[in-house]
Design a protein around this motif. Structure first.
Motif, PDB file in Angstrom:
ATOM      1  N   PHE A 305      30.091  30.905  34.240  1.00 43.63           N
ATOM      2  CA  PHE A 305      29.898  31.920  35.269  1.00 43.63           C
ATOM      3  C   PHE A 305      29.747  33.290  34.617  1.00 43.63           C
ATOM      4  O   PHE A 305      30.206  33.516  33.500  1.00 43.63           O
ATOM      5  CB  PHE A 305      31.106  31.993  36.216  1.00 43.63           C
ATOM      6  N   SER A 306      29.163  34.205  35.369  1.00 43.08           N
ATOM      7  CA  SER A 306      29.108  35.605  34.967  1.00 43.08           C
ATOM      8  C   SER A 306      30.091  36.395  35.822  1.00 43.08           C
ATOM      9  O   SER A 306      30.150  36.208  37.047  1.00 43.08           O
ATOM     10  CB  SER A 306      27.692  36.152  35.153  1.00 43.08           C
ATOM     11  N   ILE A 307      30.891  37.265  35.182  1.00 42.65           N
ATOM     12  CA  ILE A 307      31.882  38.063  35.909  1.00 42.65           C
ATOM     13  C   ILE A 307      31.206  39.287  36.531  1.00 42.65           C
ATOM     14  O   ILE A 307      30.496  40.031  35.850  1.00 42.65           O
ATOM     15  CB  ILE A 307      33.015  38.523  34.975  1.00 42.65           C
ATOM     16  N   THR A 308      31.454  39.503  37.832  1.00 46.35           N
ATOM     17  CA  THR A 308      30.929  40.696  38.504  1.00 46.35           C
ATOM     18  C   THR A 308      32.021  41.719  38.803  1.00 46.35           C
ATOM     19  O   THR A 308      31.760  42.919  38.805  1.00 46.35           O
ATOM     20  CB  THR A 308      30.211  40.321  39.813  1.00 46.35           C
ATOM     21  N   VAL A 309      33.243  41.250  39.080  1.00 43.35           N
ATOM     22  CA  VAL A 309      34.374  42.155  39.358  1.00 43.35           C
ATOM     23  C   VAL A 309      35.640  41.545  38.772  1.00 43.35           C
ATOM     24  O   VAL A 309      35.852  40.328  38.862  1.00 43.35           O
ATOM     25  CB  VAL A 309      34.576  42.383  40.880  1.00 43.35           C
ATOM     26  N   VAL A 310      36.500  42.394  38.182  1.00 42.19           N
ATOM     27  CA  VAL A 310      37.805  41.968  37.684  1.00 42.19           C
ATOM     28  C   VAL A 310      38.874  42.690  38.493  1.00 42.19           C
ATOM     29  O   VAL A 310      38.883  43.928  38.563  1.00 42.19           O
ATOM     30  CB  VAL A 310      37.973  42.296  36.187  1.00 42.19           C
ATOM     31  N   GLU A 311      39.780  41.925  39.132  1.00 45.55           N
ATOM     32  CA  GLU A 311      40.868  42.503  39.924  1.00 45.55           C
ATOM     33  C   GLU A 311      42.210  42.096  39.317  1.00 45.55           C
ATOM     34  O   GLU A 311      42.729  41.019  39.628  1.00 45.55           O
ATOM     35  CB  GLU A 311      40.806  42.029  41.378  1.00 45.55           C
ATOM     36  N   PRO A 312      42.813  42.935  38.456  1.00 46.05           N
ATOM     37  CA  PRO A 312      44.133  42.610  37.894  1.00 46.05           C
ATOM     38  C   PRO A 312      45.238  42.870  38.910  1.00 46.05           C
ATOM     39  O   PRO A 312      45.322  43.959  39.489  1.00 46.05           O
ATOM     40  CB  PRO A 312      44.242  43.554  36.696  1.00 46.05           C
ATOM     41  N   LEU A 313      46.074  41.862  39.174  1.00 45.23           N
ATOM     42  CA  LEU A 313      47.130  41.986  40.182  1.00 45.23           C
ATOM     43  C   LEU A 313      48.522  41.840  39.590  1.00 45.23           C
ATOM     44  O   LEU A 313      49.495  41.645  40.320  1.00 45.23           O
ATOM     45  CB  LEU A 313      46.926  40.927  41.276  1.00 45.23           C
ATOM     46  N   GLY A 314      48.614  41.922  38.266  1.00 47.46           N
ATOM     47  CA  GLY A 314      49.911  41.795  37.622  1.00 47.46           C
ATOM     48  C   GLY A 314      50.150  40.381  37.145  1.00 47.46           C
ATOM     49  O   GLY A 314      49.831  40.008  36.014  1.00 47.46           O
TER      50      GLY A 314
END
Length: 377
Positions: A305-314
């Motif tokens: 897959f190609s990453i479009t958004v990274v959301e770090p939540l801890g």
């Protein structure tokens, strides 16, 4: 307490607008049942029919086996907690909680006992002489719940009671209402559009869409055995991913293919259900938490897959991805790798957790497996 039965319940407004259609729901004695669905699905209208605040156009409503269709709200022995609290601003907390009992001419000493008992349960004894404007949103909600408790009703009804609270307070109040149910051992029906509330609070969930019941079951059963694509996408956070794939047969085995991008093999238990779809497109459903990050791109069932958004939540990370053909999905993974936008990453779906849906009807292809699992969860 009480058993609540809705038999073929329907609601049609003037002009032929149908808000609720042929609902058959049984809420068992002392059960915590949550009606959940998007705005306009008919959940609040259904609750208001149980309360007697809306006339029933079709069907029968029974509480403890007694027909309630034409019984006035005050005689149904139910108590309702509203979204906007509905407190009298000119009365103190004590007077708000006692008002309904005074109308019924309950003995003064009994009113005193019930109000203080409910206030103690909800930890609002110190607010009894205050007026609602001097309280926070969470405190007002406790007062509204306390006003319901003092009536000792057969059934408690909650109409989106936490939607006006901030996120942290909603979590706290969810736990308090669940604890209250356990303490009172009461029959409760709770309406919400928030599937997290439904999953964390309910013994039984009723999922609604467009005035119709889609599926009824325990939280875990609905999560593991959704009857259609709507339920699968509504229950779970983040929601289930759906990829359009073609069912093929290669070397005597079933494979699911996004042409020129990836192929995955279903587990042996699922393959017989997919045979009739060979040569056709279906929806391949996989939950974000069932996507396993891997650094072995050649492994079986691995997808790039190609990453479009990274959301770090801890504690974890949500990755918004696209397949080779541009289909979007979300993966939920641990922060064991530094992920970057536009990076190519490899994930392996847990194929035993996969679900499949007919392209035209959106009905679950593995519905028979779900039916066989009834009573095991």
């Amino acid at each position: 307490m009480a058993k609540v039965e809705l038999k073929g319940i329907g609601k049609v407004y003037e002009g032929g607008v149908r808000a609720v259609d042929n609902q058959n729901i049984v809420v068992e004695d002392r059960e915590f049942c949550v009606f959940v669905g998007p705005s306009g699905c008919g959940k609040s209208t259904t609750l208001r029919m149980v309360a007697g605040l809306e006339d029933i156009s079709e069907g029968e409503l029974l509480i403890d086996g007694e027909l309630m269709n034409d019984v006035p709200p005050k005689d149904r022995n139910i108590a309702m907690v509203f979204q906007n609290y509905a407190l009298y601003p000119h009365m103190t907390v004590y007077e708000n909680m006692a008002f309904g009992l005074r109308i019924k001419k309950v003995d003064k000493a009994e009113i005193e006992r019930r109000v203080h008992e409910a206030a103690k349960i909800l930890d609002i004894e110190k607010f009894l002489e205050r007026k609602p404007k001097a309280l926070s949103g969470g405190q007002r909600q406790r007062v509204a719940v306390g006003r319901a408790i003092v009536r000792n009703p057969k059934v408690f009804l909650f109409d989106e009671p936490l939607s006006n609270l901030d996120a942290k307070l909603r979590v706290q109040m969810r736990a308090e209402i669940s604890g209250l149910h356990n303490r009172l051992n009461a029959t409760m029906i709770y309406v919400t559009h928030d599937q997290v509330e439904a999953m964390t609070m309910a013994n039984k969930i009723v999922v609604m869409k467009d005035g119709k019941v889609q599926q009824i079951g325990s939280p875990l059963f609905l999560y593991n055995h959704p009857i259609n694509k709507f339920v699968a996408g509504f229950i779970g956070s983040p929601p289930m991913n759906f990829l359009s794939v073609k069912v093929l047969e290669k070397n005597g085995a079933i494979v699911l293919s996004e042409e020129g991008s990836f192929e995955v093999k279903p587990v042996a238990e699922h393959s017989p259900y997919l045979k009739k779809y060979i040569g056709k497109e279906i929806f391949f459903g996989i939950r974000p938490e069932d996507m396993l990050f891997t650094d072995k791109p050649a492994a079986e069932n691995n997808i790039s897959f190609s990453i479009t958004v990274v959301e770090p939540l801890g504690a974890d990370i949500h990755l918004w991805l696209t397949t080779g053909k541009g289909q979007p999905l979300v993966a939920r993974t641990e922060p064991t790798h530094i992920f970057k936008v536009a990076e190519t990453v490899n994930f392996t779906p847990k194929m035993d957790k996969a679900r499949y849906f007919d392209r035209d009807t959106e009905v679950a292809i593995l519905a028979e497996l779900g039916a066989a699992a009834v009573g095991k969860m």
